[in-house]
Design a protein around this motif. Structure first.
Motif, PDB file in Angstrom:
ATOM      1  N   LYS A 161       0.837  -1.196   0.000  1.00  0.00           N
ATOM      2  CA  LYS A 161       0.000   0.000   0.000  1.00  0.00           C
ATOM      3  C   LYS A 161       0.872   1.247   0.000  1.00  0.00           C
ATOM      4  O   LYS A 161       1.927   1.256   0.640  1.00  0.00           O
ATOM      5  CB  LYS A 161      -0.923  -0.010   1.215  1.00  0.00           C
ATOM      6  N   PRO A 162       0.496   2.309  -0.719  1.00  0.00           N
ATOM      7  CA  PRO A 162      -0.695   2.415  -1.564  1.00  0.00           C
ATOM      8  C   PRO A 162      -0.548   1.594  -2.845  1.00  0.00           C
ATOM      9  O   PRO A 162       0.477   1.679  -3.531  1.00  0.00           O
ATOM     10  CB  PRO A 162      -0.779   3.905  -1.873  1.00  0.00           C
ATOM     11  N   PHE A 163      -1.560   0.808  -3.133  1.00  0.00           N
ATOM     12  CA  PHE A 163      -1.537  -0.137  -4.243  1.00  0.00           C
ATOM     13  C   PHE A 163      -1.917   0.563  -5.540  1.00  0.00           C
ATOM     14  O   PHE A 163      -2.919   1.271  -5.602  1.00  0.00           O
ATOM     15  CB  PHE A 163      -2.524  -1.267  -3.943  1.00  0.00           C
ATOM     16  N   ASP A 164      -1.102   0.354  -6.565  1.00  0.00           N
ATOM     17  CA  ASP A 164      -1.336   1.009  -7.856  1.00  0.00           C
ATOM     18  C   ASP A 164      -2.154   0.099  -8.764  1.00  0.00           C
ATOM     19  O   ASP A 164      -1.640  -0.520  -9.693  1.00  0.00           O
ATOM     20  CB  ASP A 164       0.004   1.363  -8.498  1.00  0.00           C
ATOM     21  N   GLY A 165      -3.462   0.010  -8.489  1.00  0.00           N
ATOM     22  CA  GLY A 165      -4.329  -0.825  -9.305  1.00  0.00           C
ATOM     23  C   GLY A 165      -4.412  -0.355 -10.740  1.00  0.00           C
ATOM     24  O   GLY A 165      -4.551  -1.167 -11.661  1.00  0.00           O
ATOM     25  N   ALA A 166      -4.304   0.953 -10.948  1.00  0.00           N
ATOM     26  CA  ALA A 166      -4.366   1.488 -12.310  1.00  0.00           C
ATOM     27  C   ALA A 166      -3.201   0.978 -13.153  1.00  0.00           C
ATOM     28  O   ALA A 166      -3.350   0.744 -14.355  1.00  0.00           O
ATOM     29  CB  ALA A 166      -4.369   3.011 -12.271  1.00  0.00           C
ATOM     30  N   ALA A 167      -2.042   0.779 -12.520  1.00  0.00           N
ATOM     31  CA  ALA A 167      -0.882   0.260 -13.244  1.00  0.00           C
ATOM     32  C   ALA A 167      -1.137  -1.171 -13.707  1.00  0.00           C
ATOM     33  O   ALA A 167      -0.763  -1.556 -14.822  1.00  0.00           O
ATOM     34  CB  ALA A 167       0.362   0.325 -12.370  1.00  0.00           C
ATOM     35  N   VAL A 168      -1.795  -1.961 -12.865  1.00  0.00           N
ATOM     36  CA  VAL A 168      -2.110  -3.342 -13.226  1.00  0.00           C
ATOM     37  C   VAL A 168      -3.135  -3.372 -14.361  1.00  0.00           C
ATOM     38  O   VAL A 168      -2.986  -4.122 -15.329  1.00  0.00           O
ATOM     39  CB  VAL A 168      -2.636  -4.110 -11.994  1.00  0.00           C
ATOM     40  N   ALA A 169      -4.168  -2.530 -14.249  1.00  0.00           N
ATOM     41  CA  ALA A 169      -5.154  -2.438 -15.321  1.00  0.00           C
ATOM     42  C   ALA A 169      -4.489  -1.983 -16.619  1.00  0.00           C
ATOM     43  O   ALA A 169      -4.869  -2.426 -17.711  1.00  0.00           O
ATOM     44  CB  ALA A 169      -6.274  -1.476 -14.924  1.00  0.00           C
ATOM     45  N   GLY A 170      -3.490  -1.122 -16.502  1.00  0.00           N
ATOM     46  CA  GLY A 170      -2.754  -0.679 -17.682  1.00  0.00           C
ATOM     47  C   GLY A 170      -1.969  -1.806 -18.315  1.00  0.00           C
ATOM     48  O   GLY A 170      -1.892  -1.912 -19.554  1.00  0.00           O
ATOM     49  N   LEU A 171      -1.371  -2.667 -17.478  1.00  0.00           N
ATOM     50  CA  LEU A 171      -0.657  -3.835 -18.005  1.00  0.00           C
ATOM     51  C   LEU A 171      -1.616  -4.756 -18.751  1.00  0.00           C
ATOM     52  O   LEU A 171      -1.277  -5.284 -19.818  1.00  0.00           O
ATOM     53  CB  LEU A 171       0.020  -4.602 -16.869  1.00  0.00           C
ATOM     54  N   LEU A 172      -2.803  -4.951 -18.177  1.00  0.00           N
ATOM     55  CA  LEU A 172      -3.780  -5.813 -18.836  1.00  0.00           C
ATOM     56  C   LEU A 172      -4.230  -5.209 -20.164  1.00  0.00           C
ATOM     57  O   LEU A 172      -4.405  -5.934 -21.148  1.00  0.00           O
ATOM     58  CB  LEU A 172      -4.974  -6.053 -17.920  1.00  0.00           C
ATOM     59  N   LYS A 173      -4.403  -3.891 -20.198  1.00  0.00           N
ATOM     60  CA  LYS A 173      -4.739  -3.242 -21.467  1.00  0.00           C
ATOM     61  C   LYS A 173      -3.641  -3.496 -22.499  1.00  0.00           C
ATOM     62  O   LYS A 173      -3.917  -3.834 -23.658  1.00  0.00           O
ATOM     63  CB  LYS A 173      -4.924  -1.741 -21.270  1.00  0.00           C
ATOM     64  N   ASP A 174      -2.384  -3.326 -22.075  1.00  0.00           N
ATOM     65  CA  ASP A 174      -1.265  -3.588 -22.984  1.00  0.00           C
ATOM     66  C   ASP A 174      -1.256  -5.045 -23.433  1.00  0.00           C
ATOM     67  O   ASP A 174      -0.924  -5.353 -24.585  1.00  0.00           O
ATOM     68  CB  ASP A 174       0.058  -3.244 -22.304  1.00  0.00           C
ATOM     69  N   GLN A 175      -1.607  -5.956 -22.499  1.00  0.00           N
ATOM     70  CA  GLN A 175      -1.672  -7.373 -22.843  1.00  0.00           C
ATOM     71  C   GLN A 175      -2.711  -7.622 -23.933  1.00  0.00           C
ATOM     72  O   GLN A 175      -2.437  -8.321 -24.914  1.00  0.00           O
ATOM     73  CB  GLN A 175      -2.022  -8.187 -21.593  1.00  0.00           C
ATOM     74  N   LEU A 176      -3.883  -7.047 -23.768  1.00  0.00           N
ATOM     75  CA  LEU A 176      -4.939  -7.237 -24.761  1.00  0.00           C
ATOM     76  C   LEU A 176      -4.584  -6.574 -26.089  1.00  0.00           C
ATOM     77  O   LEU A 176      -4.867  -7.115 -27.162  1.00  0.00           O
ATOM     78  CB  LEU A 176      -6.263  -6.697 -24.213  1.00  0.00           C
ATOM     79  N   ASP A 177      -3.953  -5.414 -26.028  1.00  0.00           N
ATOM     80  CA  ASP A 177      -3.468  -4.763 -27.248  1.00  0.00           C
ATOM     81  C   ASP A 177      -2.418  -5.647 -27.939  1.00  0.00           C
ATOM     82  O   ASP A 177      -2.391  -5.755 -29.183  1.00  0.00           O
ATOM     83  CB  ASP A 177      -2.860  -3.406 -26.936  1.00  0.00           C
ATOM     84  N   HIS A 178      -1.557  -6.249 -27.140  1.00  0.00           N
ATOM     85  CA  HIS A 178      -0.490  -7.105 -27.682  1.00  0.00           C
ATOM     86  C   HIS A 178      -1.062  -8.308 -28.393  1.00  0.00           C
ATOM     87  O   HIS A 178      -0.557  -8.720 -29.446  1.00  0.00           O
ATOM     88  CB  HIS A 178       0.435  -7.541 -26.545  1.00  0.00           C
ATOM     89  N   ILE A 179      -2.126  -8.885 -27.854  1.00  0.00           N
ATOM     90  CA  ILE A 179      -2.763 -10.028 -28.501  1.00  0.00           C
ATOM     91  C   ILE A 179      -3.319  -9.627 -29.862  1.00  0.00           C
ATOM     92  O   ILE A 179      -3.229 -10.381 -30.846  1.00  0.00           O
ATOM     93  CB  ILE A 179      -3.883 -10.608 -27.608  1.00  0.00           C
ATOM     94  N   THR A 180      -3.865  -8.412 -29.930  1.00  0.00           N
ATOM     95  CA  THR A 180      -4.433  -7.925 -31.182  1.00  0.00           C
ATOM     96  C   THR A 180      -3.351  -7.561 -32.192  1.00  0.00           C
ATOM     97  O   THR A 180      -3.457  -7.885 -33.374  1.00  0.00           O
ATOM     98  CB  THR A 180      -5.310  -6.687 -30.913  1.00  0.00           C
ATOM     99  N   SER A 181      -2.283  -6.887 -31.711  1.00  0.00           N
ATOM    100  CA  SER A 181      -1.196  -6.449 -32.603  1.00  0.00           C
ATOM    101  C   SER A 181       0.138  -6.725 -31.938  1.00  0.00           C
ATOM    102  O   SER A 181       0.774  -5.818 -31.401  1.00  0.00           O
ATOM    103  CB  SER A 181      -1.341  -4.953 -32.899  1.00  0.00           C
TER     104      SER A 181
END
Length: 255
Positions: A230-250
């Motif tokens: 703490k303080p936990f950076d949940g937005a950073a994790v969500a950002g990694l997941l977004k990058d992961q999904l983008d990576h799968i697409t391109s």
């Protein structure tokens, strides 16, 4: 492109409320049953010694050696997000290592191990649900931030058909919603209809925070499980997941 997740099933809700123990809440979402043995069965040992023993101190030598962005020697491993610049490969995910892959048969067997404690009828129903997924393979990778304050376990699981993936995503998210103790996590930009994050129940006495995110894309089920101080950076994790999904697409844009 964002596509709606299927409608929730009352039958699934009844099953999870009456049959599935708390351990499956973590184990069933998005294929994360492969992580149950790592983050639930051995939670005390894993969190305190494997993940957080180096927090605030010099990190140990990367057990995978100098592998840079991670392996990309199989089609499934290539779909995992390459290690970003501000991260490095993290702790081992038990016998899978920190950058590993198993066959569909092995992944299915591991998922079924999480049904221990269920009564015979519920266990058989759970095993049938897993068999219907027709898992083709599972690739995992762990990331740790350069500041040693965040560890993320990522997995990409391939199933036989897209409907099974969507149904499993819905089933998993309903587990968290029905238990009603997990908190809503940050949104995954651009993927709000097929990616969801949940924060662990609030604990004011703990110095740690945890979050699990699940998503799907075609025949792929994606899960990100994160632990941080703490303080936990949940937005950073969500950002990694977004990058992961983008990576799968391109994939070429992130290599």
């Amino acid at each position: 492109m964002d596509t709606p997740a299927p409608a929730r099933s009352g039958k699934v809700r009844r099953i999870l409320l009456t049959a599935l123990p708390a351990v499956l809440v973590i184990g069933a979402i998005g294929g994360a049953a492969a992580y149950t043995k790592i983050t639930v069965d051995d939670a005390d040992r894993t969190v305190t010694t494997t993940v957080w023993s180096f927090a605030g101190s010099e990190p140990g030598k990367d057990p995978a050696g100098d592998t840079g962005a991670g392996r990309a020697d199989t089609p499934l491993a290539e779909l995992l997000l390459p290690v970003p610049d501000d991260y490095r490969l993290g702790p081992d995910i038990r016998e899978l290592g920190n950058d590993g892959e198993v066959s569909g048969k092995q992944a299915t067997a591991t998922m079924k191990e999480s049904n221990r404690g269920l009564a015979g009828k519920e266990r058989r129903e759970y095993d049938k649900r897993i068999d219907k997924l027709r898992v083709q393979g599972l690739a995992v990778r762990s990331y740790v931030s350069q500041e040693n304050d965040l560890v993320v376990n990522a997995e990409v699981m391939r199933m036989k058909d897209k409907k099974a993936v969507r149904d499993f995503y819905t089933f998993g998210t309903e587990l968290f919603d029905a238990i009603n103790v997990f908190r809503d996590g940050p949104k995954v930009t651009g993927y709000t209809r097929k990616a969801t994050c949940h924060l662990w129940p609030k604990d004011s006495e703990s110095t740690l925070e945890a979050m699990v995110c699940s998503a799907y894309d075609g025949e792929l089920s994606i899960t990100y499980t994160a632990f941080g101080t703490k303080p936990f950076d949940g937005a950073a994790v969500a950002g990694l997941l977004k990058d992961q999904l983008d990576h799968i697409t391109s994939p070429g844009e992130y290599v």
